[in-house]
Structure formats: C-alpha cells, structure tokens
Scaffold this active site. Structure first.
Site, PDB file in Angstrom:
ATOM      1  N   GLU A   1       0.822  -1.199   0.000  1.00 18.75           N
ATOM      2  CA  GLU A   1       0.000   0.000   0.000  1.00 18.75           C
ATOM      3  C   GLU A   1       0.858   1.251   0.000  1.00 18.75           C
ATOM      4  O   GLU A   1       1.961   1.267   0.542  1.00 18.75           O
ATOM      5  CB  GLU A   1      -0.883   0.018   1.251  1.00 18.75           C
ATOM      6  CG  GLU A   1      -2.017  -0.965   1.114  1.00 18.75           C
ATOM      7  CD  GLU A   1      -2.449  -1.527   2.431  1.00 18.75           C
ATOM      8  OE1 GLU A   1      -1.570  -1.794   3.281  1.00 18.75           O
ATOM      9  OE2 GLU A   1      -3.657  -1.696   2.619  1.00 18.75           O
TER      10      GLU A   1
ATOM     11  N   CYS B   1       6.977  -6.707   7.507  1.00 19.92           N
ATOM     12  CA  CYS B   1       8.044  -6.084   8.296  1.00 19.92           C
ATOM     13  C   CYS B   1       8.520  -7.083   9.338  1.00 19.92           C
ATOM     14  O   CYS B   1       7.731  -7.840   9.896  1.00 19.92           O
ATOM     15  CB  CYS B   1       7.522  -4.829   8.990  1.00 19.92           C
ATOM     16  SG  CYS B   1       8.787  -3.922   9.905  1.00 19.92           S
TER      17      CYS B   1
ATOM     18  N   CYS C   1       3.056   8.540   1.377  1.00 24.87           N
ATOM     19  CA  CYS C   1       3.625   7.598   2.343  1.00 24.87           C
ATOM     20  C   CYS C   1       3.966   6.311   1.582  1.00 24.87           C
ATOM     21  O   CYS C   1       3.075   5.632   1.078  1.00 24.87           O
ATOM     22  CB  CYS C   1       2.583   7.360   3.428  1.00 24.87           C
ATOM     23  SG  CYS C   1       3.088   6.168   4.655  1.00 24.87           S
TER      24      CYS C   1
ATOM     25  N   CYS D   1      -1.367   5.297  10.397  1.00 28.20           N
ATOM     26  CA  CYS D   1      -0.141   4.615  10.809  1.00 28.20           C
ATOM     27  C   CYS D   1      -0.411   3.256  11.395  1.00 28.20           C
ATOM     28  O   CYS D   1      -1.234   3.094  12.271  1.00 28.20           O
ATOM     29  CB  CYS D   1       0.553   5.400  11.899  1.00 28.20           C
ATOM     30  SG  CYS D   1       1.191   6.898  11.324  1.00 28.20           S
TER      31      CYS D   1
ATOM     32  N   CYS E   1       6.891  -4.634  16.086  1.00 28.83           N
ATOM     33  CA  CYS E   1       6.457  -3.700  17.137  1.00 28.83           C
ATOM     34  C   CYS E   1       5.047  -4.102  17.599  1.00 28.83           C
ATOM     35  O   CYS E   1       4.187  -4.425  16.777  1.00 28.83           O
ATOM     36  CB  CYS E   1       6.487  -2.267  16.622  1.00 28.83           C
ATOM     37  SG  CYS E   1       8.145  -1.741  16.117  1.00 28.83           S
TER      38      CYS E   1
ATOM     39  N   CYS F   1       1.771  -2.401  16.082  1.00 30.94           N
ATOM     40  CA  CYS F   1       1.737  -2.085  14.640  1.00 30.94           C
ATOM     41  C   CYS F   1       1.163  -3.242  13.831  1.00 30.94           C
ATOM     42  O   CYS F   1       1.489  -4.405  14.072  1.00 30.94           O
ATOM     43  CB  CYS F   1       3.153  -1.771  14.158  1.00 30.94           C
ATOM     44  SG  CYS F   1       3.254  -1.392  12.404  1.00 30.94           S
TER      45      CYS F   1
HETATM   46  N1  SAH Z   1       9.405   1.077  10.272  1.00 37.20           N
HETATM   47  C1  SAH Z   1       9.454   2.502  10.281  1.00 37.20           C
HETATM   48  C2  SAH Z   1       8.430   3.179   9.396  1.00 37.20           C
HETATM   49  C3  SAH Z   1       7.005   2.681   9.363  1.00 37.20           C
HETATM   50  S1  SAH Z   1       5.784   3.043  10.579  1.00 37.20           S
HETATM   51  C4  SAH Z   1       9.333   3.015  11.703  1.00 37.20           C
HETATM   52  O1  SAH Z   1       9.146   2.226  12.612  1.00 37.20           O
HETATM   53  O2  SAH Z   1       9.485   4.217  11.913  1.00 37.20           O
HETATM   54  C5  SAH Z   1       5.372   4.698  10.658  1.00 37.20           C
HETATM   55  C6  SAH Z   1       5.029   5.151  12.096  1.00 37.20           C
HETATM   56  O3  SAH Z   1       3.745   4.657  12.559  1.00 37.20           O
HETATM   57  C7  SAH Z   1       6.029   4.647  13.125  1.00 37.20           C
HETATM   58  O4  SAH Z   1       6.340   5.687  14.012  1.00 37.20           O
HETATM   59  C8  SAH Z   1       5.254   3.553  13.809  1.00 37.20           C
HETATM   60  O5  SAH Z   1       5.799   3.238  15.048  1.00 37.20           O
HETATM   61  C9  SAH Z   1       3.874   4.158  13.875  1.00 37.20           C
HETATM   62  N2  SAH Z   1       2.811   3.218  14.145  1.00 37.20           N
HETATM   63  C10 SAH Z   1       2.785   1.895  13.919  1.00 37.20           C
HETATM   64  N3  SAH Z   1       1.624   1.361  14.333  1.00 37.20           N
HETATM   65  C11 SAH Z   1       0.892   2.370  14.827  1.00 37.20           C
HETATM   66  C12 SAH Z   1      -0.420   2.452  15.374  1.00 37.20           C
HETATM   67  N4  SAH Z   1      -1.184   1.377  15.497  1.00 37.20           N
HETATM   68  N5  SAH Z   1      -0.856   3.664  15.770  1.00 37.20           N
HETATM   69  C13 SAH Z   1      -0.087   4.752  15.624  1.00 37.20           C
HETATM   70  N6  SAH Z   1       1.137   4.740  15.102  1.00 37.20           N
HETATM   71  C14 SAH Z   1       1.627   3.560  14.711  1.00 37.20           C
END
Ligand code: SAH
Length: 362
Positions: free
Chosen positions: A93, A113, A106, A339, A117, A120
């Site tokens: 996406e 990935c 974006c 995000c 985390c 995420c």
């Molecule tokens: N892998 C990279 C880029 C992708 S994520 C990174 O970790 O920075 C983009 C952003 O969205 C990151 O800051 C991530 O931690 C955040 N993110 C992931 N899941 C989320 C969620 N459920 N709610 C809000 N932010 C989230």
C-alpha cells in the site's frame, strides 16, 4: 544484445554506465530517465527522441509496464490509499495525504516487516521481502498518473518512508530511491521533503548521517525508558535508548537537520505525566521535535488510544518543559490507512481489477 535489466531500479550513474556499455552517448541516460521519472511515461514508444532501434532493444531488455493498481480507497478528509500489485503476486500500500503545504506520499519499503512492534499492524505477518527501488518508484508513479488526470496540476511534493516495512533494513534500495526521486529532471523532490522513518536501527542512522543528504530523519521512539520501550519494540533489545539518542544527535550534528521523535501514545502504557517528563529530560538540548501520534487501535494488539484530554495533557507537559511538540493530525483512520494500519486486506487473483474496486474517489 542488451542483458536483462530493471531500468526503474537503476540509479542515474547505473543508467549512464548502461548506455556507455551499449556504445550509446551518455545523454541517452538523461533522456530515458527524464521520460521515466519526469514525464512518467509507461512505454518506450512514447520516448520519441530515442531511435526506434534503441526503443526496441530497451523494450526487450527491460520491459516497461504501468504499475498495477489493484484498489483505491479514499477517506473523508482527503487521504487516498492505493494497493499496488507486484510482479510476484505480492501487494503493498501507498497512501496519498493532502496537507496545506501540498501532497505527501507515504511509501512502503518492504512487503510486511520483521520488526514486530507490539502495536503495529504491518509486522503482524512478519517480513515477506524487501522492495526493489523500482517497486518504490512504481508507488509514486501510480499515484502521480492517477492525480495528473484531474483538471489541476497536482503532484507529489513530499515523500515519507512510513508505509509498511523498515526503510533502514532495506538501506541500499531506499537510498537509491531517495536519490532518484530527488533528481531534478525526474520527480525533483527536495531532500528536505523526504523523510526516512526508522524504528531505531542505530548503525543505519550513523550510515545515513554520513551520506551528506539533508533528508529528514524520523525516529519511532514511543517510550522514554528501556523497560517500556522494550515491551513495545523488540529492536530496543538490540539498540537501547541511550545508543539511539546518541545516533540521532550524531545525525543532527552532521546534517544540521532537526530529528523528529515519533511518540505513539498508548492508553495506560506510555502516556503518564511521568513518561512525558522523562521524555522531556531525555531529548532536552538536542536538535529535535516530538510528534505525538495518538494510537490507531489495531484489533489484534489489544492496545487502546488515550482520551483527547490525556493526549493534550501529555503534549502540554512536553511543551511546558520546553520541548517543541506537535500532535499528528489524524488521516485515513476510516480506511485503515493511518499509521500501523496498513495491511494487505485484499488478496490477488480474485478477478477484481482496479476499475472494479475503485470507489469513493472525489
Ligand atoms: N518502520 C518505520 C516506518 C514505518 S511506521 C518506523 O518504525 O518508523 C510509521 C510510524 O507509525 C512509526 O512511528 C510507527 O511506530 C507508527 N505506528 C505503527 N503502528 C501504529 C499504530 N497502530 N498507531 C499509531 N502509530 C503507529
């Protein structure tokens, strides 16, 4: 006879070398790359200043096709999510966001990935594979072709590497992509308008600092202490907070660029006044700002978003402590494009094409 190449994954230098090896003048690289990335054509036939024989040879060596848009979905407040099909049957996406300063895209850097985390959605299925540079180019190409059909001249003005994947875990392809979209006769996106976001791969941050490119570094911090951060992000076990902040300071020192710390605010996990205060002491005196992202809940994770009051209180504590703080405007939550909500919800091979699936486009 040209050997098979992927021309959309070629840097400017690689393209010049290719034409040199074919005995063609070096300016052919400029011509082809301008057609591909500046005028965004999707066939060699449109490259009218190339000799026919060269066009035919290129078509054989590196067949061109338009990016495959499997689905498009638009949200109420001007966010559009595109699902782009890849040649091997995977899909990623890319999300277009309208800001008052223009259109921002974006971009995904990997299918899935590996970082895992806890909050995420992108990491739920693990890593499938890295994207090539050309597959990242295809995301901006697909969107550019889509938005150029309207009456106004709309173009992508900035790029954030915040789609699925960890950009610094696909370092070489991401850097090649960044340089390519910066190329003046191509997309011409200024380095300052390109953001690389990382979960905190410390050696990658040091390496990026040495590239001498003024790209914006965004770091997903999400907690001010190692025990909270490790409970949310596995990468913290490898590169704990002390090393991460040092790397960010090194980045700011070598580039003169302010680092953005992303802080995903999760109810009852990292949103207390004490968390805000220790975050302020952690980053105080460094060239940075904090961007609070209220959690976008992902069903499988069980985490919740704090109340509006708690979000505002967290921001106030940081600001009171002298830390420049923004709260991310919410975009696209209604289409799972916010995000961490990017997921491959559509399978391929359902017989549905973009034209069947497009809906709600304004
Ligand atoms: N892998 C990279 C880029 C992708 S994520 C990174 O970790 O920075 C983009 C952003 O969205 C990151 O800051 C991530 O931690 C955040 N993110 C992931 N899941 C989320 C969620 N459920 N709610 C809000 N932010 C989230």
């Amino acid at each position: 006879m040209i050997k098979t190449v992927d021309i959309k994954s070629m840097s400017y230098e690689e393209c010049r070398n290719l034409f040199a090896s074919l005995g063609e003048p070096a300016y052919r690289a400029d011509q082809v790359l301008e057609w591909l990335h500046g005028r965004q054509v999707t066939s060699y036939d449109e490259m009218t200043n190339l000799p026919g024989s060269l066009r035919r040879a290129l078509a054989e060596a590196s067949p061109l096709c338009a990016p495959e848009v499997l689905a498009v979905q638009s949200s109420a407040e001007g966010t559009t999510k595109y699902l782009i099909g890849l040649a091997d049957g995977n899909a990623v996406e890319t999300v277009l966001m309208e800001h008052d300063y223009g259109l921002s895209l974006c971009v995904s850097s990997q299918v899935g990935c590996a970082m895992g985390c806890a909050f995420c959605a992108s990491g739920l299925g693990g890593l499938v594979r890295n994207l090539t540079c050309g597959e990242m180019v295809d995301q901006i190409l697909a969107v550019s072709l889509d938005i150029a059909t309207g009456s106004q001249d709309r173009r992508v003005g900035s790029v954030v590497m915040m789609g699925s994947g960890e950009p610094l875990a696909n370092y070489d392809n991401v850097l090649k992509f960044v340089r390519l979209i910066n190329w003046k006769r191509g997309y011409g996106i200024g380095y300052r308008r390109i953001t690389i976001s990382t979960c905190g791969i410390v050696p990658g941050i040091h390496r990026l600092a040495e590239e001498g490119l003024p790209v914006t570094l965004s770091v997903s911090l999400h907690a001010p202490d190692d025990s909270t951060r490790s409970s949310l992000m596995k990468i913290n076990e490898v590169y704990p907070i002390g090393q991460l902040i040092d790397a960010c300071t090194d980045y700011a020192d070598s580039t003169g660029r302010r680092v953005t710390y992303e802080y995903c605010l999760i109810g009852g996990v990292n949103d207390s006044k004490a968390h805000a205060e220790s975050l302020a002491s952690l980053v105080r005196g460094t060239l940075c700002h904090v961007n609070i992202i209220p959690l976008n809940p992902v069903e499988e994770t069980g985490f919740v978003r704090p109340s509006r009051e708690a979000i505002d209180a967290f921001a106030s504590t940081l600001r009171f402590a002298g830390i420049e703080t923004t709260i991310r405007r919410e975009m696209g939550a209604d289409i799972d494009a916010a995000c961490g909500q990017l997921r491959r919800r559509w399978g391929r091979g359902e017989g549905e094409r973009a034209s069947d699936k497009r809906r709600g486009k304004g």
